[in-house]
Design a protein around this motif. Sequence first.
Motif, PDB file in Angstrom:
ATOM      1  N   GLY A   1       0.786  -1.227   0.000  1.00 15.77           N
ATOM      2  CA  GLY A   1       0.000   0.000   0.000  1.00 15.77           C
ATOM      3  C   GLY A   1       0.816   1.274   0.000  1.00 15.77           C
ATOM      4  O   GLY A   1       0.254   2.365   0.096  1.00 15.77           O
ATOM      5  N   ASN A   2       2.143   1.172  -0.112  1.00 13.11           N
ATOM      6  CA  ASN A   2       2.964   2.374  -0.224  1.00 13.11           C
ATOM      7  C   ASN A   2       2.758   3.017  -1.596  1.00 13.11           C
ATOM      8  O   ASN A   2       2.750   2.314  -2.615  1.00 13.11           O
ATOM      9  N   VAL A   3       2.586   4.331  -1.618  1.00 14.00           N
ATOM     10  CA  VAL A   3       2.525   5.060  -2.879  1.00 14.00           C
ATOM     11  C   VAL A   3       3.957   5.436  -3.236  1.00 14.00           C
ATOM     12  O   VAL A   3       4.605   6.193  -2.505  1.00 14.00           O
ATOM     13  N   VAL A   4       4.453   4.906  -4.344  1.00 15.69           N
ATOM     14  CA  VAL A   4       5.867   5.016  -4.697  1.00 15.69           C
ATOM     15  C   VAL A   4       6.013   5.752  -6.024  1.00 15.69           C
ATOM     16  O   VAL A   4       5.413   5.362  -7.031  1.00 15.69           O
ATOM     17  N   GLY A   5       6.798   6.818  -6.012  1.00 17.06           N
ATOM     18  CA  GLY A   5       7.112   7.543  -7.232  1.00 17.06           C
ATOM     19  C   GLY A   5       8.602   7.515  -7.491  1.00 17.06           C
ATOM     20  O   GLY A   5       9.405   7.606  -6.553  1.00 17.06           O
TER      21      GLY A   5
ATOM     22  N   SER B   1       2.867  -0.139  14.181  1.00 17.43           N
ATOM     23  CA  SER B   1       3.079   1.105  13.442  1.00 17.43           C
ATOM     24  C   SER B   1       3.997   0.841  12.264  1.00 17.43           C
ATOM     25  O   SER B   1       4.588  -0.239  12.140  1.00 17.43           O
ATOM     26  N   CYS B   2       4.107   1.833  11.365  1.00 21.18           N
ATOM     27  CA  CYS B   2       5.039   1.765  10.235  1.00 21.18           C
ATOM     28  C   CYS B   2       4.834   0.505   9.382  1.00 21.18           C
ATOM     29  O   CYS B   2       5.791  -0.191   9.032  1.00 21.18           O
ATOM     30  N   VAL B   3       3.599   0.223   9.037  1.00 17.67           N
ATOM     31  CA  VAL B   3       3.288  -0.995   8.287  1.00 17.67           C
ATOM     32  C   VAL B   3       4.022  -1.002   6.946  1.00 17.67           C
ATOM     33  O   VAL B   3       4.671  -1.979   6.571  1.00 17.67           O
ATOM     34  N   GLY B   4       3.916   0.103   6.202  1.00 21.30           N
ATOM     35  CA  GLY B   4       4.502   0.142   4.871  1.00 21.30           C
ATOM     36  C   GLY B   4       6.016   0.116   4.867  1.00 21.30           C
ATOM     37  O   GLY B   4       6.631  -0.603   4.063  1.00 21.30           O
ATOM     38  N   SER B   5       6.642   0.888   5.748  1.00 19.82           N
ATOM     39  CA  SER B   5       8.102   0.905   5.773  1.00 19.82           C
ATOM     40  C   SER B   5       8.667  -0.408   6.299  1.00 19.82           C
ATOM     41  O   SER B   5       9.751  -0.842   5.886  1.00 19.82           O
TER      42      SER B   5
END
Length: 424
Positions: free
Chosen positions: A71-75, A145-149
């Motif tokens: 679910g991280n939005v990555v550019g 916490s910090c699920v995406g990272s």
Amino acid sequence: MTTVTGRPDGDSLLPDAERLAADLADLSTFSESGEPGWTRQIFSDPYRASRGWVADRMRAAGLETHVDPAGNVVGRLPGRDRSKPVLMTGSHTDTVHGGGRFDGIVGVLSAIEVARRLRETGATLESDLVVVDFLGEEANTFGISCVGSRAVAGLLTPEHLDRVDDSGRRLGDVMTAFGLDPQGALDQAWAPGSVHGYVELHVEQGPLLERSGHRIGVVTAIAGIERLLVQFTGRADHAGTMPMTGRHDALVAAAQAVLTVEREGCGAPVHGVSTTGRIESSPGALNVVPDKARIWAELRSIDAPWLSGAKRRVVEQIAADAEARGVSTLIEWLNDQDPVACARSMQDRIGAAADSLGYAWEAVPSGAGHDAAHLAHLGPMGMIFLPSVGGRSHVPEELSEPADIAAGAHVLAHTLVRLDRDTA
């Protein structure tokens, strides 16, 4: 504006402060109706909508954009040599309940602004620049916490996905319902060394910079966090007829534990804090001695030996005090994160960048947790702080001035340029 080779000059990358302020205002419109402040918690509808907005902003800035399995939005802004380890920056856009408009958000939007300025000046980095809006940095009802990272760093585990909230929902199932891929999140870890440097810009969330008058904080370390749930079981009795000496009052035992947690934080020799954020009891009647109670508390410090000792001391004292009242305890540690030092090389680069741009700075610790702590597993990590008015954060009154945000974004750009020169 740029060098003749098209390589960026950090001095030319002054952010557009008005555009950055407008982005902050636009993102703040995504909040949960009827909730205080700018509430935008993980898995909520406003959070889903806001992440679509962030992805659109990334694409408009020229970033190749996608949402990864966690679910991280990555550019990604392509560099000259796409085989090199990447430069990474970003933060998060979720908030605590009743939170503000700046925590995490400044880091994401400033990173997008840096990418825009690179394109507008016609500059190209040697390495790819990766900008990330990490999923769910704030602590949630699943106790993580910090699920995406964590997923990016390879620190998300099947045990994390099996955690349940108070309503019995499993984290992995909620992620699936949100359109994510929990198994893919477990398998998506980046390789150590794949990140040449990670730099996160963040509001300080405390009062040190404002008190000193410095525009920039160079973060030395990120505090470790130990969170615990203590359940107390006593005995219910009639509140009017059971003598005080004969009671096994679970709520009084819990109240005593709250003070134990506070005393431990007050006794930290260097840097340490402790907080009890939630307490419950039952049956909740004025005329019945409480037979059950629960508290949720945490300990934080950049001092690993103190944190380890405090964890042991708190448990021993709470259990002993409760036993003296005839109350039993069940203690569960919900979340742990070791203190993480920022790379010395990154601290030096950030300080040099601030110096070259004429911004006064000081070295400061971070008492808050950050996605950066997990990214340190992939490469050198550093953090840049900017002042918080009144030191307030996690409240609707949270505020950082536009000029300070612009200064922080400027230092971020200059730091990334310095890192990129190392790869040339």
